[in-house]
Scaffold this active site. Structure first.
Site, PDB file in Angstrom:
ATOM      1  N   HIS A 143      52.797  13.050  18.980  1.00 39.96           N
ATOM      2  CA  HIS A 143      51.589  13.987  19.071  1.00 39.96           C
ATOM      3  C   HIS A 143      51.224  14.563  20.305  1.00 39.96           C
ATOM      4  O   HIS A 143      50.637  14.035  21.083  1.00 39.96           O
ATOM      5  CB  HIS A 143      50.420  12.972  18.394  1.00 39.96           C
ATOM      6  CG  HIS A 143      50.808  12.614  17.042  1.00 39.96           C
ATOM      7  ND1 HIS A 143      50.740  13.265  15.668  1.00 39.96           N
ATOM      8  CD2 HIS A 143      51.103  11.128  16.757  1.00 39.96           C
ATOM      9  CE1 HIS A 143      51.048  12.694  14.907  1.00 39.96           C
ATOM     10  NE2 HIS A 143      50.995  11.352  15.211  1.00 39.96           N
TER      11      HIS A 143
ATOM     12  N   ASP B 142      53.213  17.163  16.070  1.00 40.58           N
ATOM     13  CA  ASP B 142      52.180  17.884  16.037  1.00 40.58           C
ATOM     14  C   ASP B 142      51.891  18.421  17.650  1.00 40.58           C
ATOM     15  O   ASP B 142      51.882  17.682  18.667  1.00 40.58           O
ATOM     16  CB  ASP B 142      50.952  17.988  15.335  1.00 40.58           C
ATOM     17  CG  ASP B 142      50.177  16.466  15.736  1.00 40.58           C
ATOM     18  OD1 ASP B 142      50.712  15.962  16.709  1.00 40.58           O
ATOM     19  OD2 ASP B 142      49.557  16.103  14.729  1.00 40.58           O
TER      20      ASP B 142
ATOM     21  N   GLU C  93      53.600   1.069  15.563  1.00 40.92           N
ATOM     22  CA  GLU C  93      52.437   1.197  16.697  1.00 40.92           C
ATOM     23  C   GLU C  93      52.041  -0.379  17.233  1.00 40.92           C
ATOM     24  O   GLU C  93      51.104  -0.639  17.275  1.00 40.92           O
ATOM     25  CB  GLU C  93      51.260   1.850  16.354  1.00 40.92           C
ATOM     26  CG  GLU C  93      51.427   3.270  15.939  1.00 40.92           C
ATOM     27  CD  GLU C  93      50.258   4.146  15.235  1.00 40.92           C
ATOM     28  OE1 GLU C  93      49.330   3.511  15.230  1.00 40.92           O
ATOM     29  OE2 GLU C  93      50.386   5.303  14.957  1.00 40.92           O
TER      30      GLU C  93
ATOM     31  N   ASN D  41      58.413   2.721  14.941  1.00 38.49           N
ATOM     32  CA  ASN D  41      57.582   3.955  15.295  1.00 38.49           C
ATOM     33  C   ASN D  41      56.572   3.842  16.208  1.00 38.49           C
ATOM     34  O   ASN D  41      55.883   2.892  15.815  1.00 38.49           O
ATOM     35  CB  ASN D  41      57.533   4.425  13.679  1.00 38.49           C
ATOM     36  CG  ASN D  41      56.919   5.870  13.671  1.00 38.49           C
ATOM     37  OD1 ASN D  41      57.543   6.979  14.234  1.00 38.49           O
ATOM     38  ND2 ASN D  41      55.661   6.097  13.239  1.00 38.49           N
TER      39      ASN D  41
ATOM     40  N   GLU E  74      56.412  12.627  13.790  1.00 36.48           N
ATOM     41  CA  GLU E  74      54.865  13.043  13.335  1.00 36.48           C
ATOM     42  C   GLU E  74      54.560  14.273  14.207  1.00 36.48           C
ATOM     43  O   GLU E  74      53.402  14.366  14.576  1.00 36.48           O
ATOM     44  CB  GLU E  74      53.809  12.041  13.616  1.00 36.48           C
ATOM     45  CG  GLU E  74      54.291  10.544  12.684  1.00 36.48           C
ATOM     46  CD  GLU E  74      53.414   9.425  12.685  1.00 36.48           C
ATOM     47  OE1 GLU E  74      52.197   9.651  13.250  1.00 36.48           O
ATOM     48  OE2 GLU E  74      53.667   8.301  12.528  1.00 36.48           O
TER      49      GLU E  74
END
Ligand code: G2I
Length: 356
Positions: A251, A282, A173, A214, A280
């Site tokens: 996400h 979701d 990030e 990432n 990650e």
């Protein structure tokens, strides 16, 4: 088979997970019978769990794991049945692994790594350098002292786990949400080269681990942030900075929805000569709408040969950092949701074609 093993694929873990079922037979019989039993057990599980089905496509299917849930029988039952890659959700972060400067604490992370190894799962390490979840002492450093602390942290942690990590999120990030530039942070203020220094340091400590950048909101090809990360990876490849993979956190929710150009994004990163991993995943929502989006994500990954695996950010909805959005594949009771079925069906579509 050699090809699968050489890629470090989940075929190994499928075999490993069949061992308990074959234990009695193994004690009674000879080598040939054991081999035959393992083969039968392996093919019987193929196509019926996320990990085995992904392995048939030369990929892994992983989940974030929290060490304090490894005593929850329902949680561990699903983990061991369905997944062949794990990411420690918080246990490898800087605040967890180096709570005081120079004093390293690996108990919780080691528990996850041991569980993974005992059950034939691989590990994505997360994360070596990040502006968030820093211990207080690091938050208070700047300049050369912080740069040296970062280098030492990466060296120590990557060395501790050397040989046990499939891929490291080396830097997490580091880009701003808009404007196409870097995120302001104490690490960024040590100098723009902090990211490449982090990657070179990680390579020196664990040369066999894949090294990933990432980030989130890098899924839509037209977004400035996606372009900014793409340009950094392109520059790193051109200058020989050691980078092997890009992680798209993915996400998804109404504010950051699954974009129709997601496959294009995966393809364009892969075309730079890096693996692409969905790290990650979701998707907030429920029912058939959520299930359709999950299926689309899986189909997009399978369409890009260097999309090597998918990790969901938790097992049950109640395990999620966004529990109220019910974004995962299992409900709070551990039952499979329509999203689970959509993922499994997408993984199984097209039969057992060899890995790309
Ligand atoms: O925020 C979602 C993810 C975004 N990408 C990087 C990931 O590392 C991040 O994971 C989340 C974890 O899922 C949360 O569990 O990172 C959060 C922190 O940035 C994690 O939350 C923290 C809480 O903020 C702490 O209060 C808590 O002590 O989890 C800690 C351990 O339960």
């Amino acid at each position: 088979m050699d090809k699968l093993l050489a890629r470090g694929s989940g075929s190994l873990s499928a075999a490993a997970r069949s061992r308990p079922r074959t234990a009695v037979v193994s004690m009674m019989a000879g080598v040939a019978v054991i081999a035959a039993t393992v083969a039968v057990a392996t093919s019987a599980s193929a196509g019926t769990t996320l990990g085995a089905s992904a392995a048939e496509k030369g990929r892994y299917f992983g989940t974030a794991v929290a060490a304090n849930k490894l005593s929850d029988a329902t949680y561990v039952g699903i983990l061991n049945r369905e997944f062949n890659m794990v990411t420690p959700e918080n246990e490898m972060k800087w605040d967890a692994t180096e709570p005081s400067q120079g004093q390293f604490s690996y108990t919780s992370a080691d528990r996850i790594v041991s569980h993974a190894q005992a059950n034939g799962m691989r590990v994505r390490g997360h994360a070596l350098a990040w502006h968030s979840q820093q211990p207080g002492w690091a938050q208070n450093l700047s300049g050369t002292a912080l740069r040296q602390a970062m280098v030492n942290h990466i060296t120590q942690v990557a060395t501790h786990y050397k040989g046990k990590i499939y891929a490291w999120d080396v830097v997490n990030e580091a880009f701003a949400d808009s404007g196409g530039g870097r995120r302001d942070s104490n690490l960024q203020r040590t100098g723009n080269d902090w990211i490449e220094v982090a990657f070179r340091t990680a390579r020196a400590a664990d040369p066999a681990a894949k090294l990933c950048y990432n980030d989130y909101n890098t899924d839509n090809w037209t977004w400035e942030k996606t372009q900014a990360v793409y340009n950094m990876v392109k520059d790193f490849k051109a200058r020989g900075v050691p980078i092997d993979c890009v992680g798209l956190q993915s996400h998804f929710n109404s504010g950051s929805p699954y974009p129709s150009n997601y496959r294009t994004t995966l393809q364009n990163f892969a075309a730079l000569g890096v693996d692409v991993q969905i790290t990650e995943l979701d998707i907030e929502g429920s029912g058939s709408t959520q299930a359709t989006t999950y299926g689309n994500v899986v189909r997009d990954c399978l369409a890009v040969s260097r999309c090597t695996g998918i990790t969901v950010w938790g097992i049950r909805d109640t395990d999620s950092w966004r529990a109220s959005g019910t974004p995962l594949l299992f409900d709070g009771n551990g039952n499979k949701k329509p999203a689970y079925t959509a993922v499994l069906d997408a993984l199984n579509a097209g039969g057992t074609t060899p890995p790309p």
